[in-house]
Design a protein around this motif. Structure first.
Motif, PDB file in Angstrom:
ATOM      1  N   ASP A 519      27.504  -2.652 -42.271  1.00 52.81           N
ATOM      2  CA  ASP A 519      26.539  -3.637 -41.802  1.00 52.81           C
ATOM      3  C   ASP A 519      25.549  -4.017 -42.889  1.00 52.81           C
ATOM      4  OD1 ASP A 519      27.791  -3.624 -39.445  1.00 52.81           O
ATOM      5  OD2 ASP A 519      26.255  -2.523 -38.318  1.00 52.81           O
ATOM      6  N   SER A 520      25.154  -3.030 -43.689  1.00 52.43           N
ATOM      7  CA  SER A 520      24.109  -3.346 -44.661  1.00 52.43           C
ATOM      8  C   SER A 520      24.665  -3.835 -46.000  1.00 52.43           C
ATOM      9  CB  SER A 520      23.177  -2.146 -44.856  1.00 52.43           C
ATOM     10  OG  SER A 520      23.913  -0.949 -44.866  1.00 52.43           O
ATOM     11  N   LEU A 521      25.769  -3.292 -46.456  1.00 54.99           N
ATOM     12  CA  LEU A 521      26.301  -3.729 -47.753  1.00 54.99           C
ATOM     13  C   LEU A 521      27.307  -4.866 -47.621  1.00 54.99           C
ATOM     14  CD1 LEU A 521      26.824  -0.497 -49.866  1.00 54.99           C
ATOM     15  CD2 LEU A 521      24.910  -2.094 -49.861  1.00 54.99           C
ATOM     16  N   GLY A 522      27.729  -5.097 -46.420  1.00 48.27           N
ATOM     17  CA  GLY A 522      28.701  -6.185 -46.228  1.00 48.27           C
ATOM     18  C   GLY A 522      30.128  -5.655 -46.201  1.00 48.27           C
ATOM     19  N   HIS A 523      30.998  -6.499 -45.666  1.00 48.06           N
ATOM     20  CA  HIS A 523      32.385  -6.079 -45.453  1.00 48.06           C
ATOM     21  C   HIS A 523      33.123  -5.808 -46.745  1.00 48.06           C
ATOM     22  CE1 HIS A 523      32.099  -6.487 -41.225  1.00 48.06           C
ATOM     23  NE2 HIS A 523      31.756  -7.777 -41.284  1.00 48.06           N
ATOM     24  N   VAL A 524      32.796  -6.588 -47.765  1.00 48.88           N
ATOM     25  CA  VAL A 524      33.531  -6.407 -49.015  1.00 48.88           C
ATOM     26  C   VAL A 524      33.332  -4.994 -49.543  1.00 48.88           C
ATOM     27  CG1 VAL A 524      33.733  -7.166 -51.402  1.00 48.88           C
ATOM     28  CG2 VAL A 524      33.407  -8.846 -49.565  1.00 48.88           C
ATOM     29  N   HIS A 525      32.086  -4.587 -49.552  1.00 53.87           N
ATOM     30  CA  HIS A 525      31.820  -3.235 -50.041  1.00 53.87           C
ATOM     31  C   HIS A 525      32.283  -2.188 -49.059  1.00 53.87           C
ATOM     32  CE1 HIS A 525      28.948  -5.527 -52.658  1.00 53.87           C
ATOM     33  NE2 HIS A 525      29.703  -4.848 -53.514  1.00 53.87           N
ATOM     34  N   GLY A 526      32.185  -2.534 -47.789  1.00 56.61           N
ATOM     35  CA  GLY A 526      32.705  -1.612 -46.778  1.00 56.61           C
ATOM     36  C   GLY A 526      34.186  -1.368 -47.007  1.00 56.61           C
ATOM     37  N   ASP A 527      34.914  -2.467 -47.321  1.00 52.56           N
ATOM     38  CA  ASP A 527      36.342  -2.336 -47.582  1.00 52.56           C
ATOM     39  C   ASP A 527      36.589  -1.474 -48.819  1.00 52.56           C
ATOM     40  OD1 ASP A 527      36.835  -3.858 -45.419  1.00 52.56           O
ATOM     41  OD2 ASP A 527      37.444  -5.671 -46.496  1.00 52.56           O
ATOM     42  N   GLN A 528      35.788  -1.725 -49.838  1.00 48.46           N
ATOM     43  CA  GLN A 528      35.961  -0.923 -51.059  1.00 48.46           C
ATOM     44  C   GLN A 528      35.774   0.556 -50.764  1.00 48.46           C
ATOM     45  OE1 GLN A 528      33.191  -2.515 -53.870  1.00 48.46           O
ATOM     46  NE2 GLN A 528      34.468  -4.320 -54.308  1.00 48.46           N
ATOM     47  N   LEU A 529      34.799   0.828 -49.904  1.00 48.45           N
ATOM     48  CA  LEU A 529      34.543   2.229 -49.555  1.00 48.45           C
ATOM     49  C   LEU A 529      35.750   2.831 -48.844  1.00 48.45           C
ATOM     50  CD1 LEU A 529      32.597   4.612 -49.386  1.00 48.45           C
ATOM     51  CD2 LEU A 529      31.795   3.718 -47.186  1.00 48.45           C
ATOM     52  N   LEU A 530      36.315   2.060 -47.914  1.00 47.25           N
ATOM     53  CA  LEU A 530      37.475   2.570 -47.168  1.00 47.25           C
ATOM     54  C   LEU A 530      38.637   2.870 -48.119  1.00 47.25           C
ATOM     55  CD1 LEU A 530      37.364   0.234 -44.053  1.00 47.25           C
ATOM     56  CD2 LEU A 530      36.881   2.695 -44.129  1.00 47.25           C
ATOM     57  N   VAL A 531      38.848   1.979 -49.083  1.00 47.01           N
ATOM     58  CA  VAL A 531      39.949   2.199 -50.031  1.00 47.01           C
ATOM     59  C   VAL A 531      39.674   3.462 -50.852  1.00 47.01           C
ATOM     60  CG1 VAL A 531      41.112   1.265 -52.058  1.00 47.01           C
ATOM     61  CG2 VAL A 531      40.534  -0.244 -50.151  1.00 47.01           C
ATOM     62  N   ALA A 532      38.455   3.599 -51.287  1.00 49.34           N
ATOM     63  CA  ALA A 532      38.110   4.767 -52.101  1.00 49.34           C
ATOM     64  C   ALA A 532      38.286   6.054 -51.294  1.00 49.34           C
ATOM     65  CB  ALA A 532      36.670   4.645 -52.605  1.00 49.34           C
ATOM     66  N   ILE A 533      37.891   5.982 -50.032  1.00 52.41           N
ATOM     67  CA  ILE A 533      38.060   7.169 -49.178  1.00 52.41           C
ATOM     68  C   ILE A 533      39.538   7.502 -49.005  1.00 52.41           C
ATOM     69  CG2 ILE A 533      37.793   7.988 -46.797  1.00 52.41           C
ATOM     70  CD1 ILE A 533      35.085   6.510 -46.768  1.00 52.41           C
ATOM     71  N   ALA A 534      40.339   6.433 -48.809  1.00 55.87           N
ATOM     72  CA  ALA A 534      41.778   6.646 -48.637  1.00 55.87           C
ATOM     73  C   ALA A 534      42.336   7.403 -49.841  1.00 55.87           C
ATOM     74  CB  ALA A 534      42.491   5.303 -48.471  1.00 55.87           C
ATOM     75  N   ARG A 535      41.922   7.000 -51.044  1.00 60.86           N
ATOM     76  CA  ARG A 535      42.446   7.662 -52.238  1.00 60.86           C
ATOM     77  C   ARG A 535      42.014   9.129 -52.290  1.00 60.86           C
ATOM     78  NH1 ARG A 535      44.362   3.000 -52.376  1.00 60.86           N
ATOM     79  NH2 ARG A 535      45.619   4.137 -50.853  1.00 60.86           N
ATOM     80  N   ARG A 536      40.787   9.367 -51.906  1.00 58.57           N
ATOM     81  CA  ARG A 536      40.332  10.771 -51.930  1.00 58.57           C
ATOM     82  C   ARG A 536      41.092  11.595 -50.900  1.00 58.57           C
ATOM     83  NH1 ARG A 536      33.801  11.063 -52.983  1.00 58.57           N
ATOM     84  NH2 ARG A 536      33.776   9.526 -54.657  1.00 58.57           N
ATOM     85  N   GLY A 807      19.377   1.667 -43.557  1.00 62.13           N
ATOM     86  CA  GLY A 807      20.440   0.775 -44.073  1.00 62.13           C
ATOM     87  C   GLY A 807      20.154   0.406 -45.508  1.00 62.13           C
ATOM     88  N   TYR A 808      20.717  -0.668 -45.898  1.00 68.54           N
ATOM     89  CA  TYR A 808      20.578  -1.083 -47.279  1.00 68.54           C
ATOM     90  C   TYR A 808      20.119  -2.536 -47.289  1.00 68.54           C
ATOM     91  CZ  TYR A 808      23.336   3.110 -47.986  1.00 68.54           C
ATOM     92  OH  TYR A 808      23.774   4.386 -47.970  1.00 68.54           O
ATOM     93  N   SER A 809      18.824  -2.716 -47.165  1.00 73.75           N
ATOM     94  CA  SER A 809      18.323  -4.074 -47.058  1.00 73.75           C
ATOM     95  C   SER A 809      18.225  -4.760 -48.399  1.00 73.75           C
ATOM     96  CB  SER A 809      16.944  -4.074 -46.411  1.00 73.75           C
ATOM     97  OG  SER A 809      17.082  -3.810 -45.049  1.00 73.75           O
ATOM     98  N   SER A 810      18.480  -6.041 -48.365  1.00 73.76           N
ATOM     99  CA  SER A 810      18.278  -6.853 -49.554  1.00 73.76           C
ATOM    100  C   SER A 810      16.892  -7.463 -49.444  1.00 73.76           C
ATOM    101  CB  SER A 810      19.353  -7.949 -49.612  1.00 73.76           C
ATOM    102  OG  SER A 810      18.822  -9.097 -50.228  1.00 73.76           O
ATOM    103  N   LEU A 811      16.114  -7.295 -50.487  1.00 71.82           N
ATOM    104  CA  LEU A 811      14.744  -7.781 -50.445  1.00 71.82           C
ATOM    105  C   LEU A 811      14.681  -9.279 -50.274  1.00 71.82           C
ATOM    106  CD1 LEU A 811      12.918  -5.581 -53.094  1.00 71.82           C
ATOM    107  CD2 LEU A 811      12.764  -5.502 -50.605  1.00 71.82           C
ATOM    108  N   SER A 812      15.618  -9.961 -50.933  1.00 74.73           N
ATOM    109  CA  SER A 812      15.575 -11.417 -50.848  1.00 74.73           C
ATOM    110  C   SER A 812      15.851 -11.877 -49.419  1.00 74.73           C
ATOM    111  CB  SER A 812      16.593 -12.034 -51.803  1.00 74.73           C
ATOM    112  OG  SER A 812      17.896 -11.715 -51.375  1.00 74.73           O
TER     113      SER A 812
END
Ligand code: C2E
Ligand code: CA
Ligand code: CA
Length: 908
Positions: A519-536, A807-812
């Motif tokens: 929710d806070s970093l966005g789906h793109v980063h969420g997806d990256q996290l899932l891929v990284a977790i899968a590899r681990r 979460g990870y809020s963006s200041l802007s």
């Protein structure tokens, strides 16, 4: 008258009568006239004077008269004879001339020396010479230069009085030869040879005819002996009456051997009835019959195929039979087959110039490989021979057996065509997928003697297929097996375990804070996290094990053979350790923990779905136990899971049964020291389980979608309550109610309209309704949030960021969203006053809010020290047990009634 006168008269009368008789009798009138004159003279000069007046003695006169008479008679006779002989001769000559001239045979007269005296018209016609040309010529010279003997034969033989006959050839004037028969005969007069005559009869037409006959007979025999056709004449019983000599070469029998034999005995048993039937039908119908094909036994025992036509010539006495003309058509059949083959080959070639072609001569055991075929395996033209092994040797071992089976099936006639896919080793060592298609070519008996076909490179198609297949069974994001494949592998593992008495385990893994990250970093980063977790996760397991992703942040691990629960727990521990290292995402370090549920197949009779459900249940239990931990499933959990299910059912009815209630927790202004609002918090008065907090049903409501109705009810209820309080205490200053909005609610397009409708219904002053939306929810869909937030603003609603700091809020974005307040998450507030506290986070958040022009609310304030610190940092509002627990409506009302006094802080 005197007697003398009388006598003279008498004499003269007699002479006259005699003369008339003579004249009349003589043919030659001149001789007759001469005789008459002579008689009259004699009578007048001799007889009459003698007997006349002079008185001459009458007797000499008489004598002279008689003598003259006799003479006259004699002469007359002689003249007569001579005249007659000459006449006869003349007639004879005329006959001869006529005959000679007009004889239908050519005739020739020659003298004794063989010189031609005359020839007849027929001769000149026959030989082309004119009579003048040959007259005087030697027989030898003119007619028979190569038969010099002729003159001699004719002359000498006939000299002996013999007539000679012989046949020979004679040359005509134009040089052409004639077949003639010659009859030569001497012309002999009184023992003296005058010459010869010869008669030439032209035999040329006859000789030619005979020759022609002889030639044609020879020709016929030779023809019959050498023709490729076999001509057989059968009688009505089908017995051989005649066979051409070609029978020896065509079928290996002697001509005589078959005479009288039953012709049908030579036919192939499969066809004999059919052929005999046709033969019998033909007997009633003169003339030719349609062609037919059948097999005949050769003398050597082999079958030969023939095409035959039959002609019923029973009506022809010369034949009196049925003429069968047969032709060995093996060659033609081969030609036809060759044509068919070449057509097939052409058709195959047409199928794809890109295809490799192969053509296997099954009898010779040799395969023709086209240049393209060779190129497809990376081989040069000369590098591939004709052995089938050139092919099979390149086929991938995994598919070789199947290929051979497919070929055998087709060759044996069990499949209409050959089509099979297999890999071929290229020269570069890599395998390419090819599709092999082929067709057997069969002989008349259906036996395949040739197999030809094409080979198409289907590597691309195959890889697409494989990709599709892979996609169907894999999670597109991480490439891990998806639910379907994982279930399949689980099924296999369970069955294997049943056989080997082994155990398999399933780990159900749910990330604890993934939603926040997403929710806070966005789906793109969420997806990256899932891929990284899968590899681990993959790094944590053994080769036989499987990691899968069921969706979202749910992963599953199948442990194929585990000694027991301890083994599975060990893996779970390894996974948690592996996940504890931070992930680098969007330039930040992100920490992730997972709750893991473990289910173990003990009996081997569990179904894969059941095992997975158990692991899921255990996972929920682990989450309930405080996250970042694992639990092994046991039966008690199952009942818990079942109760969850029951809970869902109950929740659906809760609204209708008015089991939901709102509690209100006061929000206190530090500056003014009094309650300025309440947070509405949902409770469920469960008929059996009593009061249930929101953590027991809000997540469930979110999951099931019930949150939509619940949320609407909460908003309406909260607004109506506030309306009542405002009506009750009109002078007590601004009062607000804060309503929590879940992520799902925030995403509903109807949200703004619904809020506006409620506000209109209860007529709350602007700013009295505040919506609490978590930081993750707002930032998760930052772009769409802008519009929703603007809509809410326009409706006169304030928006507060709930649980700020988690979460990870963006200041802007924070600035752009024009939010009204930040609500510091109680985890940060709880830190305050702890040993080793770090107040900087809270201080920073407050400073940030101030800078952005937002109010700050601290929740979870439990101690006076926390309040003091918050006050020092410039926090505007506080909420927490220090001031009040959430209260039911009546209690909250009572609190309000006690206002304007500031709610005294509780001691302790
Ligand atoms: P939240 O929005 O953070 O709500 C504040 C929670 O903190 C409440 O728990 C409240 O009882 C608790 N709390 C208040 N003061 C203190 C304190 O001094 N110390 C501690 N330890 N806790 C304190 P509650 O009522 O159990 O609500 C839990 C969560 O449920 C809420 O967290 C909110 O996110 C959700 N929630 C409650 N009601 C609703 C609702 O009507 N709609 C939605 N969407 N969510 C709701
Ligand atoms: Ca809240
Ligand atoms: Ca909160």
């Amino acid at each position: 008258m005197t007697p003398a006168d009388l006598l003279v008269l008498l004499l003269r009368s007699a002479a006259f009568i005699w003369s008339v008789v003579l004249l009349r009798r003589s043919r030659d009138r001149r001789i007759g006239l001469l005789g008459v004159l002579l008689l009259l003279l004699v009578v007048d000069r001799l007889v009459i004077p003698a007997a006349g007046p002079d008185r001459v003695a009458w007797w000499p006169a008489m004598l002279v008269s008689v003598a003259a008479l006799v003479l006259v008679v004699f002469l007359g006779r002689w003249f007569d004879d001579h005249r007659r002989a000459t006449e006869a001769l003349r007639i004879e000559k005329a006959y001869f001339e006529h005959l000679f001239a007009n004889a239908p045979e050519s005739m020739l007269l020659a003298d004794a020396q063989g010189h031609i005296e005359r020839v007849n018209a027929e001769f000149t016609r026959l030989f082309g010479y004119s009579a003048d040309e040959v007259r005087g010529q030697s027989l030898d010279e003119i007619l028979a230069p190569h038969a010099l003997a002729e003159a001699r034969v004719l002359t000498s033989d006939s000299a002996h009085g013999r007539t000679v006959r012989f046949e020979t050839q004679r040359r005509r004037r134009d040089g052409s030869l004639l077949h003639v028969s010659i009859i030569g005969s001497p012309i002999v007069l009184e023992g003296r040879q005058l010459g010869v005559y010869a008669l030439y009869r032209d035999n040329t037409p006859r000789v030619r005819a005979e020759e022609a006959l002889r030639t044609s007979d020879r020709y016929f025999r030779s023809l019959m002996a050498n023709t490729l056709d076999l001509i057989v004449v059968l009688d009505t019983d089908g017995r051989v009456r005649y066979t051409s000599g070609s029978i020896e070469t065509v079928l290996g029998y002697d001509t005589e051997e078959l005479l009288g034999r039953d012709a049908f005995g030579l036919l192939h048993p499969d066809e004999v009835d059919e052929v005999r039937g046709r033969f019998v039908r033909l007997l009633d119908r003169p003339g030719p019959a349609p062609r037919i094909e059948f097999r005949c036994r050769h003398h050597d025992g082999a079958w030969r195929i023939f095409e035959a036509s039959a002609n019923n010539l029973l009506a022809d006495p010369a034949i009196d039979g049925v003429v069968i003309t047969m032709r060995d058509i093996a060659a033609r059949k081969r030609a036809e087959e060759a044509l068919r083959e070449s057509e097939e080959r052409y058709a195959l070639a047409q199928q794809g110039a890109n295809d490799g072609l192969w053509d296997w001569d099954l009898r010779a055991g040799q395969v023709y490989f086209s240049p393209r075929w060779k190129a497809m395996v990376g081989a040069a033209e000369h590098e591939v021979g004709t052995a089938p092994e050139e092919w099979f040797g390149r086929v991938h071992p995994d598919e070789l057996e199947q290929l051979k089976i497919d070929i055998d099936l087709h060759v044996a006639g069990h499949t209409p065509h050959l089509q099979t896919e297999h890999r071929m080793r290229h020269r570069d060592g890599l395998y390419r997928w090819v599709m092999t298609r082929g067709l057997a070519v069969r002989d008349a008996a259906g036996k395949a003697y040739r197999l030809a076909g094409s080979q198409t490179d289907i590597t691309v198609r195959k890889s697409i297929e494989e990709q599709l297949l892979h996609d169907a069974f894999h999670d597109p994001l991480t490439g891990l097996p998806n639910r379907a494949l994982f279930m399949d592998r689980m099924g296999h593992a369970i069955r294997r375990g049943r056989r080997s008495d082994g155990r398999s385990a399933v780990l159900f893994l749910d990330l604890d804070r993934f939603k926040v990250v997403n929710d806070s970093l966005g789906h793109v980063h969420g997806d990256q996290l899932l891929v990284a977790i899968a590899r681990r996760l993959e790094d944590c397991i053994r080769p036989g094990d499987t990691v899968g992703r069921l969706g979202g942040d749910e992963f599953v691990v199948l442990l194929d053979e585990v000694p027991g629960a301890a083994g599975a727990e060990e893996v779970a521990g390894r996974i948690q350790a592996a996940l504890s290292d931070p992930f680098e995402l969007a330039g930040q370090e992100v920490f992730v923990t997972a709750s893991i549920g473990i289910a173990i197949s003990v009996t081997g009779h569990e179904r894969a779905e059941d095992l997975l459900r158990d692991a899921d249940t255990a996972m929920y239990d682990a989450k309930a136990q405080g996250k970042a931990t694992h639990r092994v499933f046991h039966a008690g959990m199952h009942s818990h899971a079942m109760s969850q299910l029951q809970l869902e059912t109950d929740l659906r009815r809760a609204l209708d049964r008015e089991e939901l209630v709102l509690f209100y927790q006061p929000i206190v202004s530090l500056a003014r020291g009094r309650v300025t609002g309440f947070e509405a918090l949902a409770r469920w008065r469960h008929p059996e389980r009593g009061f249930l907090g929101p953590e027991e049903f809000i997540p469930l409501a979110e999951e099931t979608g019930l949150i939509d109705r619940i949320g609407q009810w909460v908003m309406g209820e909260a607004c109506r309550t506030l309306r009542g309080w405002l009506d009750r205490h009109p002078a007590s200053g601004p009062l607000s109610v804060s309503v929590n909005i879940s992520a799902r609610q925030f995403q509903r397009p109807e949200l703004v309209a619904e809020v506006a409708a409620v506000l209109a219904e209860v007529a709350l002053p602007s700013g009295a309704l505040r919506l609490e939306i978590t930081e993750g929810t707002i930032m998760g869909q930052a772009e769409s949030s802008v519009a929703v937030l603007r809509g809410l603003k326009q409706a006169g609603v304030q928006v507060q960021v709930d649980d700020f700091g988690t979460g990870y809020s963006s200041l802007s974005y924070l600035q752009r969203f024009q939010l009204d307040a930040l609500k510091i998450d109680r985890s940060f507030v709880g830190e305050l006053g702890n040993p080793g506290e770090n107040p900087e986070i809270v201080r920073t958040i407050i400073a940030l809010a101030k800078n952005l022009g937002m109010a700050v609310i601290a929740e979870g304030v439990e101690t006076p020290r926390q309040r003091t610190m918050l006050q020092q940092f410039g926090c505007d509002y506080v909420q927490g047990w220090l001031f009040s627990h959430p209260l039911d409506r009546e209690a909250a009302e009572a609190l309000l009634d006690a206002e304007p006094a500031v709610v005294p802080p509780r001691s302790g």
